[in-house]
Scaffold this active site. Structure first.
Site, mmCIF file in Angstrom:
data_model
loop_
_atom_site.group_PDB
_atom_site.id
_atom_site.type_symbol
_atom_site.label_atom_id
_atom_site.label_comp_id
_atom_site.label_asym_id
_atom_site.label_seq_id
_atom_site.Cartn_x
_atom_site.Cartn_y
_atom_site.Cartn_z
ATOM 1 C CD GLU A 1 16.668 6.406 -76.994
ATOM 2 O OE1 GLU A 1 16.887 6.445 -75.773
ATOM 3 O OE2 GLU A 1 16.648 7.413 -77.717
ATOM 4 C CE LYS B 1 12.770 3.250 -67.568
ATOM 5 N NZ LYS B 1 13.608 2.976 -66.433
ATOM 6 C CG ASP C 1 17.492 -1.482 -63.996
ATOM 7 O OD1 ASP C 1 17.317 -0.387 -63.441
ATOM 8 O OD2 ASP C 1 17.156 -2.572 -63.492
ATOM 9 C CE1 TYR D 1 16.379 15.156 -74.019
ATOM 10 C CE2 TYR D 1 16.578 15.007 -71.628
ATOM 11 C CZ TYR D 1 16.047 15.614 -72.759
ATOM 12 O OH TYR D 1 15.189 16.663 -72.613
ATOM 13 C CE LYS E 1 10.075 -0.352 -64.809
ATOM 14 N NZ LYS E 1 10.880 0.404 -63.938
ATOM 15 C CB CYS F 1 26.980 -23.140 -31.282
ATOM 16 S SG CYS F 1 26.592 -21.389 -31.171
ATOM 17 C CB CYS G 1 25.723 -16.949 -33.599
ATOM 18 S SG CYS G 1 26.526 -18.002 -32.367
ATOM 19 C CB CYS H 1 29.661 -20.594 -33.236
ATOM 20 S SG CYS H 1 28.366 -20.882 -34.426
#
Ligand code: IVH
Length: 677
Positions: free
Chosen positions: A109, A111, A113, A221, A307, A404, A419, A425
């Site tokens: 199957e 996997k 994520d 499952y 994996k 700045c 900042c 700025c």
């Protein structure tokens, strides 16, 4: 009669949901679906006696604010052993072969994520959805899971009376990209990958937001005492026929060669899938053989994960630049020699924050490993120190703002540097204006980032209040701005004077005050003057306002420049208080009533109901007693409260009836259909 009409609409809509979300093969248009859903919703509102928590109308989510209940798993949620090479897969095969000492089939199957979930179905109805948690117990996120359209609320066919089915909740790439784009515009922290976005979404308190995030789910499952077949693959197929989304990639493999073919095929093909995968899972097919193999303390002996290698590239770090956002947050970015990675050319990678830079021990000229993995923004994972011939300058996070020159500061407990020169700025000035005019704030058309920059460069815009002083002749004089755009801007500014107070509070761009918090502040303080004067202690009393936000609000209003800006906005006629309608919602309908709120609601949040009670002269109390006038009863009311109410003879009032009592109209499905698709 009505009941059978409701039932038939429910079944029809369930089928359309299944066709759309599980089979990806709708047979009616979204519009037709909406009409039917609306019809059902209206019938259900008129006939609360036929309420069903698993009705298709219940997928929109409500927004109760409460932590999740922790629930023990009936069967612990274990993880899988990981392998990274063909040899390790071979070892697994040999181990299984030796232990069983007979023929066996494997199921391969994908996997997925995402974030794992365990669903319990009783008599074909979804009754519980629990996160993995620590494997022994997890969070009950049933209300949030109900908003996921590919998870059936009611099964069809011949299913066992009671079983659990486990799978992965995922945020599709396209949804993830949109969400991050939106978060970037709001200068909110981006989700690093769809997995974090999915698990973050699942833990949100407001299931209406969960519904809008369009999560998906694959199940892989099944556990229970009375499963229909003796093997995993047939059980999954049966689950498919009951309405679950089961991956089409699932395949029975005989022997290792077929397993390796599966791995090699999907290592390439997975890039075309709409959701993230990070490997494949190999399982022994027969349930009896699974049982014979058993479990180690952490994982089953009958399954293993392989994996996929994260895609990596090596390239040279040329420089690090620093971007300044609207709120002054500094983001370090690595500039790299162009390199190919997962089919795109990468020239820049995120370095996240000063701690990450320090941890990597980066030097200019270093050869660095760039990975994409599940992440959309490539990141630097390591430095190839062996490739250093000459060591370049160590990358040291800047001390002063690159725009700045102001000394940067760091907030306690936060990784980012800021900042603090908010009002002088340039990127912060421009960013604040862009935020103020954005769609969710004042919605002023014609002022995109280029135009804001043009007006800033020409000394016409320095501050949000300047927008209202712009003069048509000044605008037309600018070379790159036509007459039409000039009028467009003026027109947008004029219209924005009618934008409600709560959106103005959001538009001010106070650090940590997003859309929801702005609303909370506006409803709690009611007008700008009260907000300006609010003390830290007063602010933390407001629902969802913690110390960090309270501090930020106080410091915003302590700045005379901000006070002056707000004064100017007021002179221009912007909405400085909640609308009369919201303010004068005071009525007497509930005078002398003590009301308990219980359960989850569809039309308003608990807090909104609380303030509605108060605004109509009633009193909201926490527990049921003989003095309670009635219970405002939502769905899933706690059994204790229900029993107590019955014993004391306290009446239950459904939300529609309550809204009628105070003369408010119930929302039709239209008002929340935006979250349906
Ligand atoms: S089977 C007892 N099948 O990977 C083992 N898991 O490290 C039950 N996962 O926690 C898990 N795709 O979240 C299984 N096709 C798949 C899977 C899968 C993703 C996740 C799951 C599990 C983790 C194991």
């Amino acid at each position: 009669m009505i009941k059978s009409q409701i039932d038939s609409l429910r079944r029809e809509l369930e089928l359309h949901n299944y066709n759309y979300y599980v089979l990806s093969a709708p047979t009616i248009s979204d519009f037709e679906f909406d009409i039917k859903l609306k019809e059902l919703n209206e019938l259900e509102l008129k006939h609360p006696e036929f309420f069903d928590m698993n009705s298709p109308t219940q997928r929109v989510g409500s927004d109760i604010a409460a932590g999740f209940e922790q629930v023990e798993h009936v069967y612990p949620m274990l993880s899988l052993g990981n392998t990274y090479s063909e040899n390790e897969v071979r070892d697994f095969y040999d181990r299984v072969s030796k232990a069983l000492n007979e023929d066996f089939e494997l199921v391969c199957e994908l996997k997925y994520d995402g974030t794992s979930i365990s669903l319990t179905y009783e008599n074909g109805l979804l009754v519980r959805a629990i996160t993995r948690g620590d494997g022994e117990k997890g969070d009950d996120v049933t209300n949030n899971v109900k908003t996921i359209r590919s998870i059936p609320l009611r099964l069809h066919g011949d299913f066992p009376k009671l079983f659990e089915i486990r799978g992965e909740i995922l945020m599709p790439w396209a949804v993830f990209d949109d969400l991050n784009r939106e978060r970037e515009a709001q200068e909110e922290q981006l989700f690093a990958n769809p997995r974090n976005a999915a698990s973050g979404t699942l833990k949100l308190q407001n299931s209406a937001i969960v519904a809008s995030r369009k999560l998906d789910a694959y199940l892989y499952y099944m556990i229970g005492e009375n499963l229909p077949y003796e093997n995993h693959f047939d059980n999954l197929n049966a689950a498919k026929s009951w309405g679950f989304k089961i991956s089409d990639a699932t395949k029975v493999c005989k022997g290792l060669n077929e397993v390796f073919n599966f791995i090699n095929y999907w290592d390439i093909e997975r890039k075309n899938l709409p959701v993230a995968t990070d490997g494949i899972v190999i399982k022994v097919n027969s349930l009896i053989q699974q049982k014979n193999l058993g479990f180690t303390a952490k994982s089953p002996r009958w399954a293993i994960a392989y994996k996929f290698q994260a895609e990596k590239a090596v390239t040279r770090l040329n420089s690090v630049s620093y971007q300044v956002g609207r709120t002054g947050a500094i983001t370090p970015v690595a500039n790299l020699d162009a390199v190919q990675l997962s089919g795109t050319t990468v020239r820049r990678a995120s370095l996240h924050n000063a701690d990450i830079i320090e941890g990597l021990d980066l030097h200019i000229g270093d050869m660095v490993f760039v990975e994409k993995g599940g992440e959309i923004i490539p990141k630097i994972t390591a430095v190839d120190k062996n490739a250093r011939i000459l060591i370049g300058d160590k990358v040291i996070f800047i001390k002063n703002c690159p725009e700045c020159g102001t000394l940067l500061t760091r907030f306690e407990g936060e990784a980012a540097y800021y900042c603090p020169n908010e009002n002088n700025c340039p990127p912060q000035i421009k960013g604040k204006i862009e935020h103020f005019v954005s769609r969710k704030a004042m919605n002023i058309d014609g002022l995109g980032s280029e135009t804001v920059n043009l007006l800033y460069q020409n000394d016409l815009l320095h501050n949000i209040a300047d927008i209202y002083d712009l003069k048509i002749p000044d605008l037309i004089r600018l070379e790159r701005l036509g007459t039409k755009s000039a009028y467009n801007i003026k027109d947008g500014a004029e219209k924005s004077k009618e934008i409600p107070f709560e959106r103005l509070v959001f538009g001010l761009g106070i650090r940590f005050v997003g859309e929801t918090i702005a609303k909370k502040l506006a409803f709690a303080l009611k007008n700008m003057e009260a907000l300006e004067k609010a003390t830290f202690e007063q602010l933390i009393e407001v629902d969802e306002i913690g110390e960090r936000i309270a501090k930020s609000v106080v410091s915003y209003f302590a700045d005379p420049l901000n006070i002056d800006t707000i004064k100017r906005l007021k002179t221009h006629g912007l909405q400085m208080s909640l609308s009369d309608e919201k303010l004068n919602a005071h009525g007497t309908a509930l005078n002398g009533f003590s009301i308990v709120i219980s359960g989850t609601f569809n039309q308003h949040s608990r807090d909104e109901y609380k303030s509605m009670i108060e605004m109509n002269g009633g009193k909201n109390v926490g527990s049921v007693s003989s003095k309670t006038s009635f219970i405002l009863a939502g769905d899933n009311m706690g059994p204790e409260k229900l029993k107590k109410a019955e014993n004391l003879g306290v009446r239950l009032v459904k939300e529609t009836e309550f809204l009628e009592m105070i003369g408010e109209k119930s929302k039709t499905i239209e008002s929340f259909s935006g979250t349906l698709f």
